[in-house]
Design a protein around this motif. Structure first.
Motif, PDB file in Angstrom:
ATOM      1  N   ASP A  94       0.872  -1.185   0.000  1.00  0.00           N
ATOM      2  CA  ASP A  94       0.000   0.000   0.000  1.00  0.00           C
ATOM      3  C   ASP A  94       0.903   1.227   0.000  1.00  0.00           C
ATOM      4  O   ASP A  94       1.449   1.601   1.043  1.00  0.00           O
ATOM      5  N   HIS A 114      -2.165   2.319   9.169  1.00  0.00           N
ATOM      6  CA  HIS A 114      -2.968   1.154   9.586  1.00  0.00           C
ATOM      7  C   HIS A 114      -2.090  -0.080   9.478  1.00  0.00           C
ATOM      8  O   HIS A 114      -1.065  -0.064   8.783  1.00  0.00           O
ATOM      9  N   THR A 119       1.439   0.978   7.930  1.00  0.00           N
ATOM     10  CA  THR A 119       1.745   2.007   6.930  1.00  0.00           C
ATOM     11  C   THR A 119       2.007   3.314   7.660  1.00  0.00           C
ATOM     12  O   THR A 119       1.407   3.580   8.709  1.00  0.00           O
ATOM     13  N   GLU A 154       1.661   7.088   6.530  1.00  0.00           N
ATOM     14  CA  GLU A 154       1.139   7.799   5.364  1.00  0.00           C
ATOM     15  C   GLU A 154       0.557   9.170   5.712  1.00  0.00           C
ATOM     16  O   GLU A 154      -0.639   9.409   5.550  1.00  0.00           O
ATOM     17  N   GLU A 183       3.404   7.427   1.396  1.00  0.00           N
ATOM     18  CA  GLU A 183       3.034   6.238   2.175  1.00  0.00           C
ATOM     19  C   GLU A 183       4.019   5.096   1.960  1.00  0.00           C
ATOM     20  O   GLU A 183       4.232   4.654   0.831  1.00  0.00           O
TER      21      GLU A 183
HETATM   22 MN    MN Z   1      -2.767   2.987   3.535  1.00  0.00          MN
END
Ligand code: MN
Ligand code: GLY
Ligand code: MN
Length: 467
Positions: A276, A359, A397, A399, A439
């Protein structure tokens, strides 16, 4: 240390996952009764009023204890006997002409980290024999809504539909070396795809061409699935956090000039594990002064937050630190007015950074176990998808972002108390930036962290790729 390739040459560690889940389950439930874990794969489902199958996505709970991506399968883990049995669909002669021969039980036994492989037609007989072996004292743990009506738990003392899901969600937070190797591979493929996407922007005329370059590169390197629908947002579209239309022209219809920059939030999924990643790059090779200024603040937010990370860190503190860096940066630009502390206490930076810092990441993009509190009355922490301390072995992550979204900022500028802290004349120059988010995917270790993301992100790197 073993290389990623050497780790992935082995089987997915399903048995070790089953043992970890069982240990936590018994700790929660009391370890007196013998028990089995029963899980079903996702079913093959047809498109409504059509005989084509819907796109298939394996159930994560089933995958975690099997490593098997076949639909219509199931598994039993007999906890006391430490025996993991996988059940796969038997050959359907009618289907072979269309789909070819399915995986045989012998092939499956070599492929997956299980003790035995049987056909799904054997599930009920196997459950009955386990039930009678424990003399009617065993409990079957499963997930509500994920058990077929045909499955029968004959000879079991009890069935428990409430404990297993939460226990697997918790167990999934801490990743083993195999899972980290999968996440690294997903990240490495995504890095190639992000580079291809930036390069494609040089000749692209619409966001969708950049999306196409990203997806094509993922597929070419072995990642057929995306972790989520890519976000490719040029100019002001970048202010919408989960913009998904990806169909705007890169040329402004009024000025006939290329828009300022593109935000791309996209990640390959590799063998059920997600990456991600968000990057922002200029159209035409050079950031505008305003985008560059915002990019520098967001990069500072991200780098300082990443440096804070280690096993046991309180995630709310890292998120709050990102806000403090944002406030200092926006004060220096003259967008915000006042003292750092007053702006922090009044939560003004939430107008520009409205989401959580990150997250958990794993088999789901927004992975399990974060214990969010969306009912929190504090606007700064309300949308944090992870609350509490990050354990070593988790992957998160990082971000941060700064966005110029009228819908979110206008109520602040119009408020008598908050409006005096935002200089709307200075702000005027920044609407065209849209949004900047950066991110990366970070593996938390006991004493620090490992950044799994290798996609380029310094201003010099992204500008030179976009030129
Ligand atoms: Mn993310
Ligand atoms: N790509 C969705 C997210 O960053 O949460
Ligand atoms: Mn993202």
């Amino acid at each position: 240390m073993a290389t990623v390739d050497a780790i992935l040459a082995d089987q997915y560690p399903a048995k070790s996952h089953a043992r970890r889940v069982a240990a936590l389950l018994q700790a929660h439930h009391g370890d007196s009764a013998p028990g089995v874990i029963y899980l079903e794969a996702q079913k093959t489902r047809l498109i409504e009023d059509n005989d084509e199958a819907m796109p298939f996505r394996q159930r994560r709970f089933f995958y975690y204890l099997s490593g098997c991506s076949l639909p219509d399968s199931s598994l039993i883990y007999d906890i006391n006997a430490d025996k993991l049995t996988l059940f796969i669909p038997p050959t359907d002669p009618e289907d072979v002409i269309w789909s070819g021969l399915p995986l045989s039980a012998d092939e499956a036994l070599k492929l997956y980290d299980v003790d035995s492989v049987l056909a799904t037609t054997e599930v009920n007989a196997t459950l009955q024999s386990i039930g009678s072996r424990y003399g009617g004292s065993a409990v079957a743990f499963m997930i509500a809504g994920q058990v077929s009506i045909e499955t029968k738990f004959q000879g079991f003392m009890d069935t428990n539909l409430s404990a297993l899901k939460g226990v697997i969600e918790k167990t999934r937070v801490v990743k083993d070396a195999y899972e980290i190797a999968l996440l690294k591979t997903a990240n490495d493929i995504s890095a190639k795809a992000h580079i291809a996407a930036i390069k494609a922007s040089k000749t692209a005329t619409n966001e969708r061409e950049i999306e196409g370059a990203f997806i094509a590169t993922c597929i070419a390197y072995g990642a057929r699935e995306q972790s989520y629908h890519p976000i490719v947002a040029c100019g002001a579209n970048g202010a919408t956090l989960h913009y998904g239309k990806n169909n705007s022209d890169l040329i402004d219809p009024v000025t006939k000039e290329r828009k300022t920059n593109v935000l791309i939030d996209a990640g390959a999924e590799y063998r059920a594990y997600c990456s991600d990643i968000t990057r922002v790059f200029p159209l035409g090779g050079k950031f505008t002064t305003e985008t560059r200024q915002i990019y520098e603040i967001v990069l500072q937010m991200q780098m300082e937050c990443i440096t804070m990370l280690k096993g046991g860190i309180q995630w709310e503190n890292v998120h709050a630190h990102a806000h403090r860096v944002a406030i200092k940066g926006l004060l220096a630009l003259g967008i915000l007015l006042g003292s750092e502390n007053e702006l922090f206490e009044k939560r003004i930076s939430v107008a520009f950074f409205p989401h959580g810092l990150g997250h958990y990441l794993g088999m789901d993009t927004h992975d399990t176990g974060g214990d969010p509190n969306y009912g929190d009355k504090d606007s700064m922490f309300k949308y944090l998808r992870v609350r509490g301390r990050l354990p070593a072995g988790s992957v998160v992550t990082v971000e941060p972002g700064i966005y110029f979204c009228r819908f979110i900022i206008d109520p602040y500028t119009q408020s008598p108390d908050l409006g005096k802290h935002i200089d709307t004349n200075v702000l005027e120059r920044y609407w065209s930036v849209g949004g900047v988010r950066i991110e990366d995917n970070i593996h938390i270790t006991r004493d620090g962290y490992e950044n799994l993301t290798t996609a380029p992100k310094t201003i010099e790197e992204v500008e030179s790729l976009a030129l």
